[in-house]
Design an enzyme around this catalytic site. Structure first.
Site, PDB file in Angstrom:
ATOM      1  N   SER A  89       0.801  -1.228   0.000  1.00 46.15           N
ATOM      2  CA  SER A  89       0.000   0.000   0.000  1.00 46.15           C
ATOM      3  C   SER A  89       0.833   1.277   0.000  1.00 46.15           C
ATOM      4  O   SER A  89       0.304   2.353  -0.276  1.00 46.15           O
ATOM      5  CB  SER A  89      -0.943   0.017   1.211  1.00 46.15           C
ATOM      6  OG  SER A  89      -0.204   0.132   2.415  1.00 46.15           O
ATOM      7  N   LYS A  96       1.065   4.455   6.848  1.00 46.87           N
ATOM      8  CA  LYS A  96       0.376   5.287   5.856  1.00 46.87           C
ATOM      9  C   LYS A  96       0.992   6.690   5.881  1.00 46.87           C
ATOM     10  O   LYS A  96       1.733   7.048   6.784  1.00 46.87           O
ATOM     11  CB  LYS A  96      -1.127   5.391   6.152  1.00 46.87           C
ATOM     12  CG  LYS A  96      -1.862   4.065   6.231  1.00 46.87           C
ATOM     13  CD  LYS A  96      -1.985   3.373   4.892  1.00 46.87           C
ATOM     14  CE  LYS A  96      -2.721   2.038   5.028  1.00 46.87           C
ATOM     15  NZ  LYS A  96      -2.752   1.290   3.758  1.00 46.87           N
TER      16      LYS A  96
END
Length: 246
Positions: free
Chosen positions: A50, A91
């Site tokens: 991701s 993230k």
């Protein structure tokens, strides 16, 4: 005892003392750098793609232990939130409390109406795949996106939650400074967020720690090598016998 011999012995004593100091100082720097690093940084393994191409699946990163209140836009952070699976996740923070986050204008993410340049995104892939409608980040919370926007389970998946997909600052465990394995080095500065109020975070002391470790290793090796080299240089040289003439 000749003056030359006394001088050589004096030089040898001074050299030995300096050698000992170099080894001692080197040990302090070498071990101190490692201890300092262990206190300030925590290693994590990133399990998914991701955050590619910034961080790949299976990469080992070094995250500086910080308080969530220190996080700024553009930071890549490690956090743990129950509603996200209650496991450490990595993230990028693109919005903080009070920000209006949306996508896209001319193919770019916007924060408070300002288009953000994101050179860390995968080449040739449109940021519009996130399809973010304008949302306001609640105070004290952070809006997270993965750099691989097409397949990241990030704030866009949680937009329907009461907190508009955001994560509370207290969930942050650390800010990623570098990829330790493979040795990709320090993360690039997220300069696209630099003009926004508050600017961007400065890197932690990782480079200084590595400098201390390397300098310590050099001093230890140099100090340890002095003795054999000095002893060899003081060894008397035998002169070849001159031929006897008849």
């Amino acid at each position: 005892m000749s003056r030359t011999r006394r001088t050589d012995e004096g030089h040898g004593q001074v050299g030995s003392a300096l050698s000992g100091i170099a080894v001692a100082l080197g040990c302090v720097l070498f071990l101190g750098g490692f201890v300092w690093g262990a206190i300030v940084y925590q290693p994590y393994t990133v399990p998914t793609e991701s955050m590619t191409p910034t961080i790949g699946a299976g990469d080992r990163v070094l995250a500086q232990r910080i308080d969530g209140s220190e996080v700024k836009r553009g930071d890549v952070v490690v956090f743990q939130e129950a509603s996200w699976g209650d496991m450490p996740m990595v993230k990028r923070v693109v919005g903080i409390g009070g920000d209006k986050v949306a996508c896209c204008t001319d193919g770019k993410l916007t924060i408070n109406g300002q288009k953000i340049a994101e050179p860390y995104l995968p080449a040739g892939k449109s940021v519009s795949l996130t399809g973010i409608k304008t949302t306001t980040v609640p105070e004290g919370r952070l809006f997270m996106l993965g750099d691989e926007r097409s397949g990241s389970l990030d704030s866009t998946v949680h937009l329907q939650d009461a907190d508009h997909g955001s994560v509370e600052r207290g969930a942050v465990r650390g800010r990623v400074d570098a990829v330790a394995w493979p040795m990709d080095g320090m993360l690039a500065k997220p300069t696209g967020f630099e003009a926004l109020p508050g600017g961007i975070s400065q890197p932690g002391p990782l480079k200084l720690m590595l400098t201390a470790v390397v300098a310590g290793a050099v001093l230890v090796l140099a100090g340890a090598a002095y003795g054999p080299i000095a002893k060899r240089s003081r060894r008397p040289r035998t002169r070849a016998a001159e031929p006897v003439r008849a």
